[in-house]
Design a protein around this motif. Structure first.
Motif, short mmCIF file in Angstrom:
data_model
loop_
_atom_site.label_atom_id
_atom_site.label_comp_id
_atom_site.label_asym_id
_atom_site.label_seq_id
_atom_site.Cartn_x
_atom_site.Cartn_y
_atom_site.Cartn_z
N ILE A 114 0.78 -1.41 -0.05
CA ILE A 114 0.00 0.02 -0.02
C ILE A 114 0.97 1.08 0.01
N SER A 115 1.96 1.21 -0.01
CA SER A 115 3.03 2.54 0.03
C SER A 115 4.33 2.07 -0.83
N ASN A 116 5.14 3.15 -1.03
CA ASN A 116 6.34 3.02 -1.60
C ASN A 116 7.27 2.18 -1.01
N LEU A 117 7.22 2.05 0.36
CA LEU A 117 7.98 1.40 1.18
C LEU A 117 7.69 -0.21 1.33
N GLU A 118 6.38 -0.61 0.57
CA GLU A 118 6.30 -1.82 0.42
C GLU A 118 6.23 -2.40 -0.66
N ASN A 119 6.81 -3.85 -0.92
CA ASN A 119 7.13 -4.43 -2.31
C ASN A 119 6.03 -5.79 -2.07
N PRO A 120 5.83 -6.41 -3.35
CA PRO A 120 5.18 -7.50 -3.49
C PRO A 120 5.55 -8.79 -2.95
N LEU A 121 5.09 -9.70 -2.41
CA LEU A 121 5.61 -11.13 -2.08
C LEU A 121 6.54 -11.65 -3.06
N PRO A 122 7.30 -12.61 -3.02
CA PRO A 122 8.17 -13.10 -4.04
C PRO A 122 7.30 -14.43 -4.35
N PRO A 123 7.53 -15.11 -5.49
CA PRO A 123 6.88 -16.29 -5.96
C PRO A 123 6.97 -17.46 -5.17
N SER A 124 8.02 -17.51 -4.51
CA SER A 124 8.53 -18.70 -3.53
C SER A 124 7.56 -18.74 -2.24
N LEU A 125 7.05 -17.69 -1.71
CA LEU A 125 6.11 -17.70 -0.74
C LEU A 125 4.87 -18.21 -1.35
N GLN A 126 4.48 -17.55 -2.40
CA GLN A 126 3.20 -17.86 -2.91
C GLN A 126 3.10 -19.32 -3.21
N THR A 127 4.27 -19.87 -3.84
CA THR A 127 4.18 -21.55 -3.92
C THR A 127 3.91 -22.16 -2.58
N HIS A 128 4.43 -21.74 -1.24
CA HIS A 128 4.36 -22.29 -0.06
C HIS A 128 2.99 -22.39 0.48
N LYS A 129 2.34 -21.26 -0.07
CA LYS A 129 0.69 -20.96 0.31
C LYS A 129 0.06 -22.05 -0.51
N ARG A 130 0.39 -22.38 -1.58
CA ARG A 130 -0.65 -23.15 -2.53
C ARG A 130 -0.29 -24.61 -2.16
N VAL A 131 0.59 -25.21 -1.57
CA VAL A 131 1.18 -26.73 -1.31
C VAL A 131 0.90 -26.90 0.37
N MET A 132 -0.23 -27.79 0.44
CA MET A 132 -0.72 -28.11 1.74
C MET A 132 0.20 -28.86 2.52
N VAL A 133 0.26 -28.53 3.66
CA VAL A 133 0.99 -29.83 4.87
C VAL A 133 -0.09 -30.67 5.14
N PRO A 134 0.14 -31.90 5.94
CA PRO A 134 -0.66 -32.57 6.18
C PRO A 134 -1.82 -32.03 7.00
N SER A 135 -1.44 -31.28 7.89
CA SER A 135 -2.40 -30.63 8.84
C SER A 135 -3.59 -29.90 8.00
N GLU A 136 -2.99 -29.06 7.11
CA GLU A 136 -3.83 -28.37 6.19
C GLU A 136 -4.81 -29.30 5.34
N LEU A 137 -4.26 -30.45 4.98
CA LEU A 137 -5.18 -31.18 4.14
C LEU A 137 -6.21 -31.92 5.13
N GLU A 138 -5.92 -32.29 6.24
CA GLU A 138 -7.05 -32.71 7.24
C GLU A 138 -8.15 -31.71 7.34
N ARG A 139 -7.84 -30.39 7.68
CA ARG A 139 -8.63 -29.70 7.83
C ARG A 139 -9.63 -29.53 6.44
N TYR A 140 -8.86 -29.64 5.33
CA TYR A 140 -9.46 -29.42 4.05
C TYR A 140 -10.47 -30.55 3.82
N ARG A 141 -10.27 -31.63 4.42
CA ARG A 141 -11.21 -32.90 4.21
C ARG A 141 -12.30 -32.55 5.02
#
Length: 362
Positions: A114-141
């Motif tokens: 939201i400001s000149n001091l802030e930059n977008p998230l890198p692709p590496s963190l985007q990837t981590h969000k999209r790949v579920m760990v086992p506890s996330e998969l259990e919640r998803y079920r």
């Protein structure tokens, strides 16, 4: 939960070091749920951001919120991994001052800069969000099962005299009763079904048949599914349309394996439609893609080169006028697909080794 959050804070810490940043701010409802292992910052369901945000610095992990929300979040939502900063609700500038203090005025990266001091998230963190760990998969079920049971309950109760509003409302009520947010409830009755792919509900009676679509959110995760209810026998042509979309879907489900890129899946869908005699269908509606903390994390198109991996969820939605099929699948070890939104009590047939829904006769 705390263990999952600790691992995610480690990943954010790596992101800070790799990007020489002093802070990561996560404002979106999707990112907040990811970082907190399923906590919610949502009050207004239609908003993409919520009433709190996550701030991770090189030294601490914070949830930033105001005095209206703080106690409820502490009591009911937040894991113990976070400190909480509370600003007066009428003094948002105090929060910005706090962020500058704890980051030393340094570089900050964010999902929503939201400001000149802030930059977008890198692709590496985007990837981590999209790949579920086992506890996330259990919640998803859990989310998928609750959503599919709600769908079955509603369509078994539906009447041809109901309006589309009533069917959508019954769907939303059933989801709320199971603790899920009805982020999307689309309905098309007999007349509108062949006309519109994204059929928002109206006051029309549903008549002889109807489609109900859910994007149901729980723990920040989206269960996406489409079902049909019929009150009289489908014509041969109508039944054939459903068969076609199931067979088109089978092509893309077979491709939903680690290593497949989304553009490859898109082109395979286009070829499948053409082979079934519907060459233009690929351009008449988006076909779905990856899902998770957004109803669609990435929608497949001719240029999306994102690659599927184990732990990613997909929701494809091939459609033709009057017919559609959709469920939410997780890609497991060895490329196996788990249907997170399957209800064995809903009518189904086997298509290439998978059980796929067919219209419910009521």
């Amino acid at each position: 939960m705390n263990e999952e959050v600790s691992r995610k804070l480690e990943l954010i810490g790596e992101t800070l070091r790799e990007n020489e940043a002093q802070g990561v701010r996560l404002r979106g409802t999707d990112w907040f749920a990811w970082a907190t292992a399923g906590a919610s910052n949502t009050v207004l369901l239609t908003a993409e951001t919520g009433v709190a945000e996550v701030l991770v610095t090189t030294e601490d992990a914070w949830v930033l919120t105001d005095e209206i929300e703080a106690q409820r979040l502490i009591d009911e939502e937040l894991p113990a991994n976070f400190k909480v900063y509370v600003n007066p609700w009428a003094d948002y500038a105090a929060r910005e001052s706090f962020v500058r203090d704890v980051t030393g005025g340094g570089k900050v990266i964010s999902d929503r800069p939201i400001s000149n001091l802030e930059n977008p998230l890198p692709p590496s963190l985007q990837t981590h969000k999209r790949v579920m760990v086992p506890s996330e998969l259990e919640r998803y079920r859990q989310v998928g099962q609750k959503a599919s049971l709600a769908m079955t309950e509603v369509l078994k109760a539906a009447k041809p005299t109901w309006t589309e509003y009533q069917l959508a409302g019954a769907g939303a009520e059933a989801l709320w009763a199971k603790g899920l947010h009805p982020a999307l409830t689309l309905v098309a009755g007999e007349r509108r079904l062949p006309l519109y792919r994204h059929a928002t509900a109206t006051k029309e009676q549903i008549g002889r048949q109807a489609m109900l679509v859910f994007c149901a959110r729980g723990y920040g995760l989206y269960a996406n599914l489409t079902r049909f209810v019929c009150f009289s026998q489908l014509s041969g042509e109508e039944a054939e349309l459903h068969r076609h979309v199931r067979e088109v879907e089978a092509v893309v489900l077979n491709l939903s394996q680690p290593g497949t890129t989304l553009d490859k899946a898109y082109h395979a869908l286009g070829q499948a439609y053409e082979q079934h005699g519907f060459a233009n269908a690929i351009g008449e509606h988006h076909q779905g893609g990856t899902t998770g903390y957004l109803a669609r994390e990435v929608v497949a198109n001719p240029t999306t080169t994102d690659t599927l991996t184990q732990g990613i969820a997909v929701a494809w939605n091939p459609s033709l006028p009057g017919a559609k099929v959709e469920d939410t699948f997780a890609i497991l070890k060895d490329g196996k697909l788990e249907n997170l939104t399957f209800d064995p009590n809903f009518p189904h047939v086997e298509v290439e080794g998978r059980l796929r829904p067919v219209p419910l006769y009521n």
